[in-house]
Design an enzyme around this catalytic site. Structure first.
Site, PDB file in Angstrom:
ATOM      1  N   ASP A 225       0.922   4.836   9.055  1.00  0.00           N
ATOM      2  CA  ASP A 225       1.814   4.714  10.213  1.00  0.00           C
ATOM      3  C   ASP A 225       1.803   6.017  11.028  1.00  0.00           C
ATOM      4  OD1 ASP A 225       4.130   3.444  11.655  1.00  0.00           O
ATOM      5  OD2 ASP A 225       5.145   5.212  10.836  1.00  0.00           O
ATOM      6  N   LYS A 229       0.317   6.772  14.925  1.00  0.00           N
ATOM      7  CA  LYS A 229       1.064   7.433  16.002  1.00  0.00           C
ATOM      8  C   LYS A 229       0.290   8.646  16.531  1.00  0.00           C
ATOM      9  CE  LYS A 229       5.494   5.674  14.392  1.00  0.00           C
ATOM     10  NZ  LYS A 229       6.557   5.817  13.382  1.00  0.00           N
TER      11      LYS A 229
END
Lengths: 374, 374
Positions: A225, A229
């Site tokens: 994750d 980003k």
């Protein structure tokens, strides 16, 4: 030139009705947004429903049984057709799914003149080929907009700030931050300036029980994750190293320790979690001896040409140790202008309401751009 | 609908060539902005110059003698006429002055279809009558835009974040922050969590010598600058108390102590500055006993219906004590969604380059809105 603007409700399709999708629905149906947008479709992963309903109006609480009863099988292509030929076109397609397939359709959706707003990271953080195709089909190459503010930091103004810095000619030197609400919570509890001896496995279990982690905590602990980003941010910086495979090209430290890498199911992993405690105890002890805490951070270092998701040690008086609380994100922009002290943004970086806010504030911006016709 | 966009340089007049104006000029003449904007006028408080020059192009370093030699007396009205009838109109008027007169002309400028970008706080923080006239002459009531991101927090995304919160339906509960770079520096030096016994007068003198204060430090210490910023923020919140006289309606604590209120000149004030030290020593001592530091803050408390600029005491582990450094601003938004922890933005809130960035990033947004024609 200065004539009043006739309110023109922009047609919208909302696909994906998980926690974030439901919060988006709720914001779109309430003032001050309900006059600006005309919801013409809602859909979950199976079914879609064309609106308005012949009977009573849709509300944030009545949609589920109605969709179940009157919905037709989801067909994204026909939703896009309707949006692109709507009398009030161009419309907005909200991809609030976790799908990998829908982002693959973004170039096609954009090329049909339909704008996209999404909290789904996959379109912007996967292959460079897809990212380029999305860019080629959108503003400034075309008049069609694709906005994803909530893909990083949810409702926090992270992407818009980075764009402002880049577009006004500032030089980004380093972006460093805690980008995962889950990992923020885990390390804020595990490693404190004042010390403590809670076990890593216990903190992970509490985080899971509080609903802060994915059903399989390894999805958070893998660092993927954060890597996604970082690729989204990195691709907005002209001088950043290229990431041909997106997040998969970002060196990413996994927090699933060696000793647990052979756990085959999440149940086995959770059961055996304490086997990794020795590893994390040692990490915390080493940091403590240096007067530091442990944090899981994302770093884009333009001077070194590096993008990395990793464990880092920060002094006990560093903002990542003193100012960071709960499951907050904190992101610092070190630039030529913001020097020697960075521009810092902090706050809840996950959660349905704040993520939905990132989506609906993008929609307000698109609405403004569509209605400021000269 | 998806045809490529012909780059259309937006005509721009820059009025005001102090520190911030010169930094704006420098950013506008450099990539990535130089292709988007066509500078048709520069002006200082006396003279204006119509561009382009017949001879060599304007640069951030050669403009001063050229303006001196070829400039004509400043006539704002005729600049506006040229901008509004330019073949590439609508244009942008940048008010980078500290004037009180030019903001009084904003409604007229806007009604001629000319967009405004400004770091000048006076148009938005003075009488409600002027504020309303500006709003009535601009978007969404007309197609003309007036942006002032840099009036609060310079290049920090403060106003845009507040607008996003309000426009997506969040409820603002409290905004609290250190809004003055000068007062941030003075109190960060004067009152530290670890203690210290530096005199207030010494810190003010150092701040003045470093160029952090206005020529007369009383202009900072009066709190007026903070009160102006509070009125600008407050007016963006529908539930905020009305401020008929703008900043003058905000209860504002002055840091010029009673004993020094009769100093008639800045020289006398600076000379007698130490007479106020006892007052500030006592303040710091009281705070220290409670484990707190002293900060000069602005508060908009919607629950209490209060807008105030005042001295406040904050615990030694509060972000205003631990995270705040140098002359940084820090602003926290407590809202229904950002609760129990606020959304926090921190960084340099003053300085020519970052203030100019606030101006030029507004211009990029206007450029995008003008070029996204459907």
């Amino acid at each position: 030139m200065s004539a009043a603007i006739a309110p023109r409700p922009v047609p919208v399709a909302l696909v994906g009705l998980g926690g974030v999708g439901r919060a988006i629905l709720s914001q779109l149906l309430s003032p001050p947004l309900s006059n600006r947008f005309n919801l013409v479709f809602i859909a979950n992963s199976r079914q879609s429903l064309s609106l308005p309903l012949p009977a009573s109006p849709l509300t944030p609480t009545n949609y589920a049984p109605i969709l179940e009863k009157y919905g037709t099988p989801l067909d994204v292509t026909s939703i896009i057709s309707v949006l692109s030929t709507h009398p009030d076109a161009p419309g907005i397609f909200i991809d609030s799914t976790g799908s990998e397939i829908i982002p693959g359709m973004y170039p096609q959706i954009l090329s049909m003149g339909v704008n996209i707003v999404t909290p789904n990271k996959k379109g912007f953080s996967s292959s460079e080929a897809l990212y380029k195709a999305i860019n080629e089909a959108s503003y400034p190459n075309t008049r069609t907009l694709v906005y994803g503010e909530s893909t990083v930091g949810a409702g926090l103004p992270i992407l818009s700030t980075l764009k402002d810095l880049v577009e006004t000619g500032d030089e980004i030197e380093k972006i460093e931050g805690v980008f995962s609400g889950t990992l923020s919570y885990i390390f804020n509890e595990f490693s404190k300036p004042e010390g403590g001896n809670v076990k890593f496995s216990e903190v992970v279990k509490i985080a899971k029980d509080k609903g802060y982690t994915e059903p399989d905590p390894r999805d958070d602990l893998s660092g993927t994750d954060v890597a996604r980003k970082l690729s989204i941010l990195s691709r907005l910086i002209p001088t950043s190293p290229s990431l041909p495979e997106g997040y998969a090209s970002v060196p990413t430290e996994s927090l699933v320790p060696e000793v647990l890498s052979n756990a085959s199911t999440k149940e086995e992993y959770l059961e055996r979690l304490a086997e990794g405690d020795e590893y994390f105890d040692k990490l915390r002890e080493e940091a403590g001896k240096e007067g530091k805490v442990v944090r899981y951070v994302g770093v884009i270092d333009l001077k070194e040409g590096k993008v990395e998701a990793k464990l880092g040690k920060y002094p006990n008086d560093h903002a990542f140790a003193t100012a960071l609380k709960g499951s907050d994100n904190i992101i610092s922009f070190h630039t030529k202008r913001y020097s020697p002290r960075p521009l810092v943004i902090q706050g809840a970086g996950a959660g349905a309401d704040v993520t939905a806010m990132g989506v609906t504030s993008d929609m307000v911006k698109i609405h403004e751009r569509l209605t400021t016709r000269i």
